[in-house]
Design a protein around this motif. Structure first.
Motif, mmCIF file in Angstrom:
data_model
loop_
_atom_site.group_PDB
_atom_site.id
_atom_site.type_symbol
_atom_site.label_atom_id
_atom_site.label_comp_id
_atom_site.label_asym_id
_atom_site.label_seq_id
_atom_site.Cartn_x
_atom_site.Cartn_y
_atom_site.Cartn_z
ATOM 1 N N VAL A 210 0.835 -1.199 0.000
ATOM 2 C CA VAL A 210 0.000 0.000 0.000
ATOM 3 C C VAL A 210 0.874 1.254 0.000
ATOM 4 O O VAL A 210 0.621 2.206 -0.753
ATOM 5 C CB VAL A 210 -0.945 0.003 1.221
ATOM 6 C CG1 VAL A 210 -1.647 1.350 1.353
ATOM 7 C CG2 VAL A 210 -1.959 -1.118 1.109
ATOM 8 N N ALA A 211 1.915 1.254 0.832
ATOM 9 C CA ALA A 211 2.803 2.412 0.920
ATOM 10 C C ALA A 211 3.468 2.697 -0.426
ATOM 11 O O ALA A 211 3.566 3.852 -0.852
ATOM 12 C CB ALA A 211 3.866 2.178 1.996
ATOM 13 N N GLY A 212 3.934 1.644 -1.098
ATOM 14 C CA GLY A 212 4.573 1.831 -2.396
ATOM 15 C C GLY A 212 3.621 2.390 -3.433
ATOM 16 O O GLY A 212 3.982 3.282 -4.217
ATOM 17 N N LEU A 213 2.381 1.884 -3.439
ATOM 18 C CA LEU A 213 1.405 2.329 -4.436
ATOM 19 C C LEU A 213 0.957 3.773 -4.182
ATOM 20 O O LEU A 213 0.948 4.601 -5.096
ATOM 21 C CB LEU A 213 0.197 1.385 -4.438
ATOM 22 C CG LEU A 213 0.466 -0.042 -4.938
ATOM 23 C CD1 LEU A 213 -0.782 -0.906 -4.784
ATOM 24 C CD2 LEU A 213 0.911 -0.025 -6.396
ATOM 25 N N VAL A 214 0.571 4.071 -2.942
ATOM 26 C CA VAL A 214 0.087 5.435 -2.676
ATOM 27 C C VAL A 214 1.219 6.443 -2.733
ATOM 28 O O VAL A 214 1.002 7.616 -3.053
ATOM 29 C CB VAL A 214 -0.650 5.515 -1.310
ATOM 30 C CG1 VAL A 214 -1.849 4.601 -1.290
ATOM 31 C CG2 VAL A 214 0.290 5.228 -0.153
ATOM 32 N N GLY A 215 2.451 5.997 -2.437
ATOM 33 C CA GLY A 215 3.600 6.898 -2.531
ATOM 34 C C GLY A 215 3.840 7.391 -3.941
ATOM 35 O O GLY A 215 4.414 8.466 -4.153
ATOM 36 N N VAL A 216 3.390 6.615 -4.927
ATOM 37 C CA VAL A 216 3.475 7.031 -6.328
ATOM 38 C C VAL A 216 2.190 7.718 -6.778
ATOM 39 O O VAL A 216 2.208 8.802 -7.368
ATOM 40 C CB VAL A 216 3.776 5.825 -7.249
ATOM 41 C CG1 VAL A 216 3.755 6.264 -8.715
ATOM 42 C CG2 VAL A 216 5.109 5.201 -6.903
ATOM 43 N N LEU A 217 1.049 7.073 -6.507
ATOM 44 C CA LEU A 217 -0.224 7.543 -7.062
ATOM 45 C C LEU A 217 -0.665 8.894 -6.496
ATOM 46 O O LEU A 217 -1.214 9.722 -7.230
ATOM 47 C CB LEU A 217 -1.312 6.495 -6.812
ATOM 48 C CG LEU A 217 -1.132 5.168 -7.564
ATOM 49 C CD1 LEU A 217 -2.214 4.175 -7.158
ATOM 50 C CD2 LEU A 217 -1.169 5.399 -9.072
ATOM 51 N N VAL A 218 -0.460 9.115 -5.207
ATOM 52 C CA VAL A 218 -0.925 10.370 -4.604
ATOM 53 C C VAL A 218 -0.221 11.588 -5.206
ATOM 54 O O VAL A 218 -0.880 12.519 -5.694
ATOM 55 C CB VAL A 218 -0.778 10.333 -3.069
ATOM 56 C CG1 VAL A 218 -0.979 11.729 -2.473
ATOM 57 C CG2 VAL A 218 -1.786 9.375 -2.464
ATOM 58 N N PRO A 219 1.127 11.660 -5.210
ATOM 59 C CA PRO A 219 1.757 12.855 -5.799
ATOM 60 C C PRO A 219 1.509 12.990 -7.303
ATOM 61 O O PRO A 219 1.363 14.114 -7.807
ATOM 62 C CB PRO A 219 3.253 12.660 -5.505
ATOM 63 C CG PRO A 219 3.415 11.211 -5.223
ATOM 64 C CD PRO A 219 2.135 10.750 -4.623
ATOM 65 N N VAL A 220 1.451 11.868 -8.019
ATOM 66 C CA VAL A 220 1.185 11.939 -9.456
ATOM 67 C C VAL A 220 -0.221 12.501 -9.706
ATOM 68 O O VAL A 220 -0.427 13.341 -10.585
ATOM 69 C CB VAL A 220 1.341 10.558 -10.117
ATOM 70 C CG1 VAL A 220 0.774 10.552 -11.531
ATOM 71 C CG2 VAL A 220 2.814 10.157 -10.149
ATOM 72 N N THR A 221 -1.194 12.038 -8.924
ATOM 73 C CA THR A 221 -2.567 12.528 -9.072
ATOM 74 C C THR A 221 -2.662 14.013 -8.748
ATOM 75 O O THR A 221 -3.314 14.782 -9.465
ATOM 76 C CB THR A 221 -3.519 11.740 -8.157
ATOM 77 O OG1 THR A 221 -3.448 10.345 -8.490
ATOM 78 C CG2 THR A 221 -4.951 12.221 -8.310
ATOM 79 N N LEU A 222 -2.008 14.443 -7.674
ATOM 80 C CA LEU A 222 -2.018 15.859 -7.315
ATOM 81 C C LEU A 222 -1.359 16.702 -8.400
ATOM 82 O O LEU A 222 -1.816 17.804 -8.718
ATOM 83 C CB LEU A 222 -1.313 16.064 -5.971
ATOM 84 C CG LEU A 222 -2.027 15.506 -4.742
ATOM 85 C CD1 LEU A 222 -1.131 15.614 -3.513
ATOM 86 C CD2 LEU A 222 -3.334 16.249 -4.500
ATOM 87 N N ASP A 223 -0.269 16.185 -8.968
ATOM 88 C CA ASP A 223 0.418 16.912 -10.024
ATOM 89 C C ASP A 223 -0.470 17.048 -11.261
ATOM 90 O O ASP A 223 -0.497 18.101 -11.897
ATOM 91 C CB ASP A 223 1.721 16.180 -10.382
ATOM 92 C CG ASP A 223 2.564 16.957 -11.378
ATOM 93 O OD1 ASP A 223 2.988 18.072 -11.043
ATOM 94 O OD2 ASP A 223 2.799 16.437 -12.494
ATOM 95 N N LYS A 224 -1.223 15.989 -11.601
ATOM 96 C CA LYS A 224 -2.140 16.043 -12.737
ATOM 97 C C LYS A 224 -3.249 17.072 -12.500
ATOM 98 O O LYS A 224 -3.755 17.686 -13.441
ATOM 99 C CB LYS A 224 -2.776 14.672 -12.974
ATOM 100 C CG LYS A 224 -1.815 13.598 -13.440
ATOM 101 C CD LYS A 224 -1.315 13.853 -14.846
ATOM 102 C CE LYS A 224 -0.433 12.719 -15.325
ATOM 103 N NZ LYS A 224 0.147 12.995 -16.670
ATOM 104 N N ALA A 225 -3.609 17.257 -11.232
ATOM 105 C CA ALA A 225 -4.660 18.212 -10.879
ATOM 106 C C ALA A 225 -4.107 19.629 -10.691
ATOM 107 O O ALA A 225 -4.802 20.512 -10.181
ATOM 108 C CB ALA A 225 -5.375 17.763 -9.612
#
Length: 473
Positions: free
Chosen positions: A425-440
């Motif tokens: 979970v840590a590995g996945l959210v560590g990538v997905l959260v900042p990438v999603t925020l950057d896209k937004a």
């Protein structure tokens, strides 16, 4: 008052490494506390002449350090005492927040004089934060050419190339010869004095190439500029964000670059010395923003620091309440197996640390353009494999350790599985959260840490207590 007492205590320590009373700088290129105390004491005694005499041999950067080191309540008197020595060179070295204190102690005419000696970008940085009436007063006191350059720069958005660029540059037509160019550089006293290359422009003032000074000096006088210029160049749009400008300088190893307006006309240049400052500033901001500590500047006004930190502490409090609600779902299991209360924080903490590691790598990759839409999936898969390896290693060590201490094989298996799952979970959210925020179009350095920590805490408690409720009953 406490701040001054603490400062005085620091300066009075007997074991300070002072090897010579006549040397204000120590072996690590820092101002000696004893020297700082002498200057401040002279100012406090009203002996401004003695203070100026002590400071007279210092480099402008060291004078700036002296002003920054001085306690806030003594800084105003120090600035007034050294007013004649606080010139453009000193001002350019000052911390942003301390600059405001310096300007507050100056008359508009003195601010205008310093601004006129600075490069346009530094002058803009000096004036942009003034109150509107103070800005008008300073601009009125400036020379017409300097005022026009600053007013033009202020018309561009903050933290853009337009604010960062210098207007003092050398631009010549491509039909000139090297001899004519050299004569021009020697004859015109109004030209820029610090430059590394000459920009070559078309009749409509569009940049068509550049000439390095070394190339100019080594070419015969009759050689046309068009034959020695480099036609490939990196052009910076005037509205480009300064962080993107810094990335271009890093990527293409630039010393300077032309800035163009929307029509493609040359309007200024940016040099690498300004970019070094931007890189340091942006890197420092990302690090402190990840922790929710604002700018992290020790000279930042106290109310601003408190306001910035308390906002994120409140957000963290809300996230912690969410985590506590998850734990509340398993009160019965915790009541029957009290040891669960001792082990579950370990699962949560290790997941949070793993998520923070991944987050730091991803935020840096986004900031430097290493991570883009084209390699996001590759990055996700890479961190997934790392998470599996780390989770398996932590789970194995945790299982063996807990079994040796508690002697319960089922509990050890629950502990190991929970750490493996939370690591994933840590590995996945560590990538997905900042990438999603950057896209937004949100800064991933500001909000990512809260989301990642909350998700690893929630999933850590949920998986551990959920598995325990199934396998231990």
């Amino acid at each position: 008052m406490a701040e001054r007492d603490d400062f005085a205590t620091l300066l009075s320590e007997p074991d300070l490494p002072v090897t010579s009373d006549s040397q204000p700088i120590d072996e690590e290129n820092r101002l000696r506390p004893r020297f700082v105390r002498e200057v401040l004491d002279a100012v406090a005694d009203g002996d401004d002449e003695a203070a100026r005499s002590l400071v007279s041999e210092l480099h402008p950067a060291d004078i700036a350090d002296l002003i920054e080191i001085a306690p806030a309540e003594e800084r105003g008197d120090l600035i007034q005492a050294l007013a004649s020595m606080v010139d453009a060179d000193v001002y350019a070295e000052l911390n942003d927040h301390v600059r405001e204190d310096v300007i507050d102690e100056m008359a508009p005419e003195q601010v205008a004089e310093i601004a006129g000696e600075l490069d346009t970008d530094d002058a803009v940085a000096m004036i942009e934060d003034l109150e509107e009436d103070e800005q008008r007063a300073v601009l009125r006191a400036m020379e017409p050419d300097d005022r026009a350059a600053v007013e033009e720069a202020l018309s561009y958005g903050e933290e853009t190339a337009g604010r960062l660029m210098q207007r003092d540059l050398i631009a010549v037509p491509e039909h000139w010869t090297v001899g004519k160019l050299i004569d021009y550089l020697r004859s015109d006293d109004e030209l820029a004095t610090d430059f590394w290359e000459v920009f070559v422009v078309s009749p409509s003032h569009h940049p068509v190439g550049t000439c390095k000074l070394s190339t100019i000096l080594r070419s015969p006088r009759k050689t046309p500029v068009s034959e020695i210029m480099a036609r490939k160049q990196t052009l910076i749009p005037v509205d480009m964000d300064q962080e993107d400008v810094a990335i271009r300088f890093q990527k293409y190893a630039l010393i300077s670059a032309a800035v163009v307006d929307p029509t493609g006309r040359l309007v200024g240049m940016i040099t690498v010395d300004d970019i070094v400052h931007i890189i340091q500033q942006e890197a420092g901001e990302d690090i402190t923003l990840l922790s929710g500590a604002g700018e992290g500047d020790i000279n930042e006004p106290l109310p601003m620091t408190i306001r910035t930190r308390v906002v994120w502490l409140v957000v963290n409090l809300a996230a912690t309440i969410c985590t506590a609600s998850v734990v509340g779902l398993f009160q019965g299991e915790i009541g029957r197996y009290a040891i669960l209360a001792a082990l579950m924080p370990i699962v949560s903490a290790l997941g949070g640390n793993a998520g923070t590691q991944t987050l730091a790598v991803v935020v840096r990759a986004l900031a430097t353009n290493q991570l883009t839409s084209s390699n996001t999936m590759w990055m996700l898969f890479r961190e997934f494999r790392i998470a599996i390896a780390n989770g398996a290693a932590l789970g194995l060590v945790g299982a063996v350790g807990s079994y040796l201490v508690l002697g319960n094989a089922t509990l050890s298996m629950v502990f190991a599985l929970a750490m493996l799952i939370n690591s994933l979970v840590a590995g996945l959210v560590g990538v997905l959260v900042p990438v999603t925020l950057d896209k937004a179009n949100l800064d991933p350095a500001v909000a990512s840490a809260v989301f990642v920590t909350t998700m690893t805490d929630v999933m850590g408690f949920f998986t551990f207590l959920g598995l325990a409720s199934v396998l231990l009953t």
